[in-house]
Design a protein around this motif. Structure first.
Motif, short mmCIF file in Angstrom:
data_model
loop_
_atom_site.label_atom_id
_atom_site.label_comp_id
_atom_site.label_asym_id
_atom_site.label_seq_id
_atom_site.Cartn_x
_atom_site.Cartn_y
_atom_site.Cartn_z
N ILE A 169 15.91 3.32 -9.05
CA ILE A 169 14.76 3.52 -8.17
C ILE A 169 13.86 2.29 -8.29
O ILE A 169 13.31 2.01 -9.35
N LEU A 170 13.69 1.56 -7.20
CA LEU A 170 12.91 0.32 -7.25
C LEU A 170 11.42 0.54 -7.04
O LEU A 170 10.61 -0.27 -7.48
N ASP A 171 11.05 1.58 -6.33
CA ASP A 171 9.63 1.87 -6.14
C ASP A 171 9.44 3.38 -6.03
O ASP A 171 10.17 4.07 -5.34
N THR A 172 8.44 3.87 -6.75
CA THR A 172 8.12 5.29 -6.70
C THR A 172 6.94 5.58 -5.78
O THR A 172 6.60 6.73 -5.55
N THR A 173 6.33 4.53 -5.28
CA THR A 173 5.27 4.68 -4.28
C THR A 173 5.85 4.36 -2.91
O THR A 173 6.29 3.24 -2.66
N PRO A 174 5.88 5.32 -2.01
CA PRO A 174 6.60 5.12 -0.75
C PRO A 174 5.82 4.32 0.28
O PRO A 174 4.61 4.18 0.21
N ASN A 175 6.57 3.81 1.23
CA ASN A 175 5.99 3.28 2.46
C ASN A 175 5.86 4.45 3.42
O ASN A 175 6.85 4.97 3.90
N ARG A 176 4.64 4.88 3.69
CA ARG A 176 4.41 6.15 4.38
C ARG A 176 3.98 5.96 5.83
O ARG A 176 3.16 5.11 6.14
N VAL A 177 4.57 6.79 6.68
CA VAL A 177 4.17 6.87 8.09
C VAL A 177 3.94 8.34 8.41
O VAL A 177 4.81 9.18 8.14
N GLN A 178 2.76 8.64 8.96
CA GLN A 178 2.45 10.03 9.32
C GLN A 178 2.60 10.23 10.82
O GLN A 178 2.07 9.46 11.64
N LYS A 179 3.35 11.25 11.20
CA LYS A 179 3.53 11.62 12.60
C LYS A 179 3.21 13.10 12.75
O LYS A 179 4.01 13.96 12.38
N GLY A 180 2.02 13.36 13.27
CA GLY A 180 1.57 14.75 13.39
C GLY A 180 1.39 15.36 12.01
O GLY A 180 0.69 14.83 11.15
N LYS A 181 2.06 16.49 11.74
CA LYS A 181 1.96 17.18 10.46
C LYS A 181 3.00 16.68 9.46
O LYS A 181 2.99 17.09 8.30
N PHE A 182 3.88 15.79 9.89
CA PHE A 182 4.98 15.34 9.04
C PHE A 182 4.66 13.98 8.41
O PHE A 182 4.05 13.11 9.04
N TYR A 183 5.11 13.82 7.17
CA TYR A 183 4.99 12.57 6.44
C TYR A 183 6.40 12.00 6.23
O TYR A 183 7.27 12.69 5.68
N TYR A 184 6.59 10.76 6.68
CA TYR A 184 7.87 10.09 6.52
C TYR A 184 7.70 9.02 5.43
O TYR A 184 7.03 8.00 5.64
N ASP A 185 8.27 9.28 4.27
CA ASP A 185 8.11 8.42 3.10
C ASP A 185 9.42 7.69 2.80
O ASP A 185 10.46 8.33 2.57
N THR A 186 9.34 6.36 2.80
CA THR A 186 10.53 5.53 2.62
C THR A 186 10.51 4.86 1.24
O THR A 186 9.50 4.28 0.83
N PHE A 187 11.64 4.93 0.55
CA PHE A 187 11.79 4.35 -0.78
C PHE A 187 12.95 3.35 -0.77
O PHE A 187 13.90 3.50 -0.01
N LYS A 188 12.85 2.35 -1.65
CA LYS A 188 13.93 1.38 -1.82
C LYS A 188 14.70 1.71 -3.10
O LYS A 188 14.11 1.92 -4.16
N LEU A 189 16.03 1.73 -2.98
CA LEU A 189 16.91 2.02 -4.10
C LEU A 189 17.93 0.90 -4.24
O LEU A 189 18.22 0.18 -3.29
N TYR A 190 18.45 0.77 -5.44
CA TYR A 190 19.47 -0.26 -5.71
C TYR A 190 20.74 0.42 -6.18
O TYR A 190 20.73 1.20 -7.14
N LEU A 191 21.84 0.12 -5.52
CA LEU A 191 23.13 0.71 -5.87
C LEU A 191 23.85 -0.22 -6.85
O LEU A 191 24.26 -1.32 -6.49
N LYS A 192 24.02 0.24 -8.07
CA LYS A 192 24.62 -0.61 -9.10
C LYS A 192 25.98 -0.12 -9.57
O LYS A 192 26.55 -0.70 -10.51
N SER A 193 26.51 0.92 -8.95
CA SER A 193 27.79 1.45 -9.37
C SER A 193 28.58 1.91 -8.15
O SER A 193 28.01 2.24 -7.10
N SER A 194 29.90 1.93 -8.29
CA SER A 194 30.75 2.39 -7.19
C SER A 194 30.81 3.91 -7.10
O SER A 194 31.34 4.47 -6.14
N ASP A 195 30.29 4.60 -8.10
CA ASP A 195 30.23 6.06 -8.11
C ASP A 195 28.78 6.47 -8.27
O ASP A 195 28.21 6.36 -9.36
N ALA A 196 28.16 6.92 -7.19
CA ALA A 196 26.72 7.18 -7.23
C ALA A 196 26.35 8.32 -6.28
O ALA A 196 27.08 8.63 -5.34
#
Length: 349
Positions: free
Chosen positions: A67-94
């Motif tokens: 997990i590269l960031d635990t604070t999301p990039n947030r966009v609010q649309k009406g009552k919904f919150y769209y929170d985007t996180f960046k992850l790093y894939l370091k294994s072929s089985d994940a």
């Protein structure tokens, strides 16, 4: 009878979910992810209460994922919150993380948890010159080659990459390698890296995988060995030996000219003046004496702060001085390798 059963089930459901005030789910997940890639996932979250300060997420059970960031990039649309996180894939089985969502509020509310699915991981099959870098873009900024010993050269290069884990850089079939400096961010990252390779190579070629182009891209660094020290940072200004040779040639020309004038005009005072350039030539051409290095001093591979240390002096020693840059002295070790010592680590300081 059926209506009675439905009514009872409805009462049970209301009892179970009466305190549930937050709902979340994975909204955007990539269909496939390349091993070594930084990728994004987006959560869609809804709160049934208005009085809260924030939404917090706790990640767990995510093998093969960093997990590269635990604070999301947030966009609010009406009552919904769209929170985007960046992850790093370091294994072929994940798998995607299990995520617990909770409201930050003056009163305590129940949390909700979603379970992450297994990822569709693409494992690359690169050639031997693969740098282990997966990026949207990777570009060389500068590079330089100096002699390491009788059999090897050091290639130092600086590069900038977008959406890449530069800390993962690694090469096969090189004598030595390492990171000299790195600035890893979630956007553009920068690295200064060195490899020690055989002198027989006239270029250092390596590849990275370009995500946007979906292909391997090869970069070539021509091997042009320079006698001066490495200038991977702007504050490194090595002494230019070619300039010293030019000065010696000029001094020799001046000395000869003064000698000719003294004979021609029979004013032997010019002979005395001609000795001065000769003295300069003598001092410049005389090999430098050994420099004293203190005990317990780190000898660096390159003249940069936090650089790679490849030897530590076990006692006070004397080594030939080969040159200098600001704050560093270039020395030649007994095994003919070149190293750098900080000025304060010499006996004269």
């Amino acid at each position: 009878m059926i209506l009675r059963v439905l009514f009872i089930l409805s009462l049970i459901a209301n009892a179970l979910f009466a305190n549930k005030v937050i709902y979340t789910s994975y909204d955007q997940v990539p269909q496939r992810v390349i091993k070594g890639q930084i990728f994004e996932v987006t959560l869609k979250t809804l709160s049934t209460v208005r009085d809260f300060q924030d939404i917090e997420y706790t990640f767990s059970n995510h093998p093969g994922i960093e997990i590269l960031d635990t604070t999301p990039n947030r966009v609010q649309k009406g009552k919904f919150y769209y929170d985007t996180f960046k992850l790093y894939l370091k294994s072929s089985d994940a798998k995607l993380p299990d995520i617990e969502a909770s409201l930050v509020a003056d009163v305590s509310f129940d949390t909700t948890t979603i379970v992450g699915d297994k990822l569709n991981v693409i494992t690359l099959n690169p050639q031997k010159n693969f740098s282990n870098i997966v990026a949207n873009n990777f570009a060389l900024k500068n590079y330089k080659t100096i002699s390491y010993d009788n059999k090897h050269n050091i290639v130092i290069f600086s590069a900038i990459a977008t959406n890449s884990m530069l800390e993962a850089m690694h090469f096969k079939n090189v004598f030595k390698q390492g990171i000299e400096s790195i600035e890893q961010t979630l956007g553009d990252s920068e690295i200064t890296y060195f490899v020690v390779i055989n002198k027989k190579y006239d270029k250092f070629s390596f590849s990275y995988f370009n995500i946007l182009r979906n292909q391997f891209v090869t970069l070539d660094i021509p091997i042009v060995v320079e006698d001066d020290s490495v200038t991977t940072q702007t504050d490194l200004k090595p002494t230019n030996q070619s300039h010293e040779k030019i000065k010696m040639y000029i001094a020799a020309a001046v000395s000869i000219l003064l000698f000719i004038i003294s004979i021609w005009r029979k004013k032997y005072i010019y002979i005395i003046f001609s000795i001065v350039p000769v003295g300069y030539i003598y001092l410049s051409a005389t090999p430098q004496q050994n420099i004293c290095i203190k005990q317990g001093v780190s000898i660096h591979l390159l003249p940069v702060d936090n650089g790679t240390i490849f030897e530590v002096t076990q006692s006070q020693i004397y080594l030939p001085q080969e040159g200098s840059v600001e704050r560093y002295v270039k020395v030649r070790l007994e095994n003919e390798k070149i190293g750098w010592v900080k000025n304060e680590d010499t006996c004269s300081n």
